[in-house]
Structures are given as C-alpha cells and as structure tokens.
Write a protein that holds these residues in place. Sequence first.
Motif, mmCIF file in Angstrom:
data_model
loop_
_atom_site.group_PDB
_atom_site.id
_atom_site.type_symbol
_atom_site.label_atom_id
_atom_site.label_comp_id
_atom_site.label_asym_id
_atom_site.label_seq_id
_atom_site.Cartn_x
_atom_site.Cartn_y
_atom_site.Cartn_z
ATOM 1 N N GLY A 146 0.773 -1.237 0.000
ATOM 2 C CA GLY A 146 0.000 0.000 0.000
ATOM 3 C C GLY A 146 0.800 1.280 0.000
ATOM 4 N N ALA A 147 2.109 1.230 0.298
ATOM 5 C CA ALA A 147 2.915 2.452 0.306
ATOM 6 C C ALA A 147 3.676 2.664 -0.990
ATOM 7 N N GLY A 148 3.598 1.719 -1.922
ATOM 8 C CA GLY A 148 4.237 1.890 -3.221
ATOM 9 C C GLY A 148 3.415 2.789 -4.120
ATOM 10 N N GLY A 149 3.992 3.146 -5.256
ATOM 11 C CA GLY A 149 3.272 4.030 -6.168
ATOM 12 C C GLY A 149 1.917 3.488 -6.571
ATOM 13 N N MET A 150 1.857 2.209 -6.954
ATOM 14 C CA MET A 150 0.585 1.596 -7.338
ATOM 15 C C MET A 150 -0.346 1.492 -6.148
ATOM 16 N N GLY A 151 0.179 1.057 -5.016
ATOM 17 C CA GLY A 151 -0.661 0.884 -3.840
ATOM 18 C C GLY A 151 -1.337 2.170 -3.413
ATOM 19 N N ASP A 285 2.406 10.791 -5.483
ATOM 20 C CA ASP A 285 3.550 10.928 -4.594
ATOM 21 C C ASP A 285 4.829 10.627 -5.365
ATOM 22 N N VAL A 286 5.510 11.682 -5.830
ATOM 23 C CA VAL A 286 6.817 11.518 -6.469
ATOM 24 C C VAL A 286 7.862 11.581 -5.358
ATOM 25 N N SER A 287 8.388 10.430 -5.000
ATOM 26 C CA SER A 287 9.258 10.380 -3.829
ATOM 27 C C SER A 287 10.737 10.498 -4.165
ATOM 28 N N GLU A 300 18.085 -0.347 -8.752
ATOM 29 C CA GLU A 300 18.498 -1.026 -7.527
ATOM 30 C C GLU A 300 17.588 -0.652 -6.361
ATOM 31 N N ASP A 301 17.258 0.627 -6.242
ATOM 32 C CA ASP A 301 16.425 1.074 -5.138
ATOM 33 C C ASP A 301 15.009 0.515 -5.249
ATOM 34 N N LEU A 302 14.459 0.500 -6.466
ATOM 35 C CA LEU A 302 13.108 -0.018 -6.654
ATOM 36 C C LEU A 302 13.056 -1.506 -6.353
ATOM 37 N N ALA A 303 14.012 -2.266 -6.873
ATOM 38 C CA ALA A 303 14.004 -3.716 -6.671
ATOM 39 C C ALA A 303 14.192 -4.090 -5.210
ATOM 40 N N ALA A 304 14.962 -3.281 -4.475
ATOM 41 C CA ALA A 304 15.224 -3.563 -3.064
ATOM 42 C C ALA A 304 14.118 -3.032 -2.149
ATOM 43 N N ARG A 305 13.101 -2.418 -2.740
ATOM 44 C CA ARG A 305 11.972 -1.875 -1.976
ATOM 45 C C ARG A 305 12.446 -0.852 -0.952
ATOM 46 N N ARG A 306 13.451 -0.056 -1.366
ATOM 47 C CA ARG A 306 13.952 1.006 -0.496
ATOM 48 C C ARG A 306 13.180 2.297 -0.671
ATOM 49 N N THR A 307 12.198 2.309 -1.567
ATOM 50 C CA THR A 307 11.495 3.538 -1.903
ATOM 51 C C THR A 307 10.005 3.406 -1.627
ATOM 52 N N THR A 308 9.344 4.548 -1.566
ATOM 53 C CA THR A 308 7.888 4.605 -1.548
ATOM 54 C C THR A 308 7.467 5.543 -2.674
ATOM 55 N N GLY A 309 6.188 5.474 -3.055
ATOM 56 C CA GLY A 309 5.730 6.379 -4.094
ATOM 57 C C GLY A 309 6.395 6.112 -5.436
ATOM 58 N N LYS A 310 6.474 7.166 -6.253
ATOM 59 C CA LYS A 310 6.912 7.041 -7.637
ATOM 60 C C LYS A 310 8.351 7.511 -7.816
ATOM 61 N N LEU A 311 9.094 6.834 -8.687
ATOM 62 C CA LEU A 311 10.464 7.186 -9.041
ATOM 63 C C LEU A 311 10.485 7.756 -10.454
ATOM 64 N N LEU A 312 11.214 8.862 -10.635
ATOM 65 C CA LEU A 312 11.359 9.476 -11.950
ATOM 66 C C LEU A 312 12.828 9.615 -12.328
ATOM 67 N N LEU A 313 13.092 9.515 -13.632
ATOM 68 C CA LEU A 313 14.390 9.875 -14.187
ATOM 69 C C LEU A 313 14.233 11.219 -14.906
ATOM 70 N N ILE A 314 15.155 12.143 -14.645
ATOM 71 C CA ILE A 314 15.091 13.476 -15.242
ATOM 72 C C ILE A 314 16.301 13.657 -16.168
ATOM 73 N N PRO A 315 16.075 13.807 -17.471
ATOM 74 C CA PRO A 315 17.207 14.000 -18.409
ATOM 75 C C PRO A 315 17.991 15.260 -18.096
#
Length: 315
Positions: A146-151, A285-287, A300-315
């Motif tokens: 429930g604390a992930g981006g989808m959740g 929630d862009v975390s 690495e951070d996403l796979a290890a579940r070290r994050t909550t919310g959404k992850l973005l890459l910024i060029p």
Amino acid sequence: MRAVVIAAQGGPEVLEYAEHPDPVAGPGRVVVNVAASGVNYVDIYHRSGVYAVQLPSPIGSEGAGTVAAVGPGVTGFAVGDAVGWVNVLGSYAEKAVVPADRLVPIPAGVSAELAAAALLQGLTAHYLVRSTHEVKEGDRVLVHAGAGGMGLLLIQLSKMFGATVHTTVSTEEKAKLARAAGADEVHSYEDFAQALKDSVDVVYDGVGATTFHGGLTALRPRGLMALYGAASGPVPPQDLQILNQSGSLFLTRPSLVHYVADRDELLWRAREIFGWIAGGQLRIDVSHRYPLAEARQAHEDLAARRTTGKLLLIP
C-alpha cells in the motif's frame, strides 16, 4: 542525445548510459523532448529477462514532455504540445520517438513530471478499479504494498468509489503513508490472511509469489483476485482446483496493454486520471527523482523496496 539502452539482459549493470543519434520523426510518429520518465517494475522485467526484448534495446516505457517534431501523416499534435505516453520503449532518453496514436495530451494544471509519474500506474489503477473489478460503495478491497506508487493510487481510487480498504505494508513508516492515502486498516504481510479470512471482495496483488495464497484466503466466496504484477517473483504453476476449494474464486492476470489498446479507451482513462489530479482528488507521490545517468541506482532502489511512491528519471 543521451539515452539508456541495454545490449544484454541481466542486472542493473547492463543499463548503459551513452550518446546516441538524435531520433527522426517517421510516418505516423512524433519526436518528444523528454521532461521526465517513470521508473517501473516492467522496466526491471525488460532489463532482467522476465520479458523478452529484441537486443540491443532501448528501455523505459513511460514518459512526458513536449513535441519537438511530427512526422508525415500525424494530425492532432503540433510542436510545443505537452504530451505523455505509456508502453512505448525508449523513454529513458533525452528524446523519444512515440507513435502518434499512443500519445495523450497533458492538460493545463498537470505538470510533465506529474504526468510521467501518473500514466503507467494511474492507467493501471484505473482499469483495475473501473474495469477488472468495478469498485462500488460498500466493497471490501485488499491492496497489497500500500505504500508503493501503485498501492497509494489503488487506495485513493478505491476510497473514491466508496470501498473499505485494507492494505499490507512492511514498516510502520509505510503504514503511515498508506493511512494518509485513505487506507482503513493496515496489516503486516504475516497476519493479513487470517485477519481478513473469507471477507474481501477483491484483492489487488502486484507482489505475486509471497502474497498469492494469502490473498486467496482473504477472499470471500466468489471473490476476485487481480494479479497484476510480481514484485516478489512470479507465482509458480497452480492447481486451479484451489479456486474451487476456496469458494469458487475468480483469478485474472490482467495487463495494461489490453485495457488501452483502443485509442478511445486510452484517452478516456487518461482524461479521468488527469482530471482527478488537476481537481485535487488524486494525489501523486513523487518520492525520488534521479538524473538519467543514475538509472542503475533507480533500478536497484526499486528492486530492493527502499522507496515509496513514484520514481522518476530526469534528463
């Protein structure tokens, strides 16, 4: 331009950030200056080999930005338009080529970053609560992770349509995030099955192997499990008699591509998601924001579940 590609499938180390030729807008295609690209588990599946891709391959399947060039035969889009897309490989880049029929316009009131954060997960949450199982007043819903981006999105949308929402998390910090999104009850992964035994109408499970059997236990007779992902690994082959023994349960393995294949359906879902964001009914929630060059760290951070919310890459 700079972009991330893979020459082989494997761990995060196969993500190669390098200079590549600028793309050209061919017939029916649009070149977009990427403002942000979303990082999702599907990207890990493409990178690792869970999903087959033709190598060498671009990576990243969600993004937003402004139109830089339109190809022959393209109508409805012009240079400078704010647009977003999903399910188009090549989003981890400074410029992306997108089929015009896969682009969606981004309305005023929604930034490119919010659009990039909302499209894949937002459209997935939309089809799950509006189509796979149409959540309605009085439903009892279980949302895993429930604390992930989808959740967080599934909790908010399920509450919007009148459900009582249960969710699972791994830490107290994540429990606070889930409650803030509207979850009525928060459970640990160890106790949810018995706490909810035979009581929920629908389970939204993006975790997979470690939660599958517990989710079946939590479902009421003739309840539905929507197994939309496998963050903990794929569910191994099952004897489908378990669905009968557990109460004539329904099980589906849906995928976004089949719920947005029709352009009108894609636009309908995007309009509703963007409308709820602009109207303040849906919070994204862009975390974490990473430079494009740090795509490996994001994976690495996403796979290890070290994050909550959404992850973005910024060029």
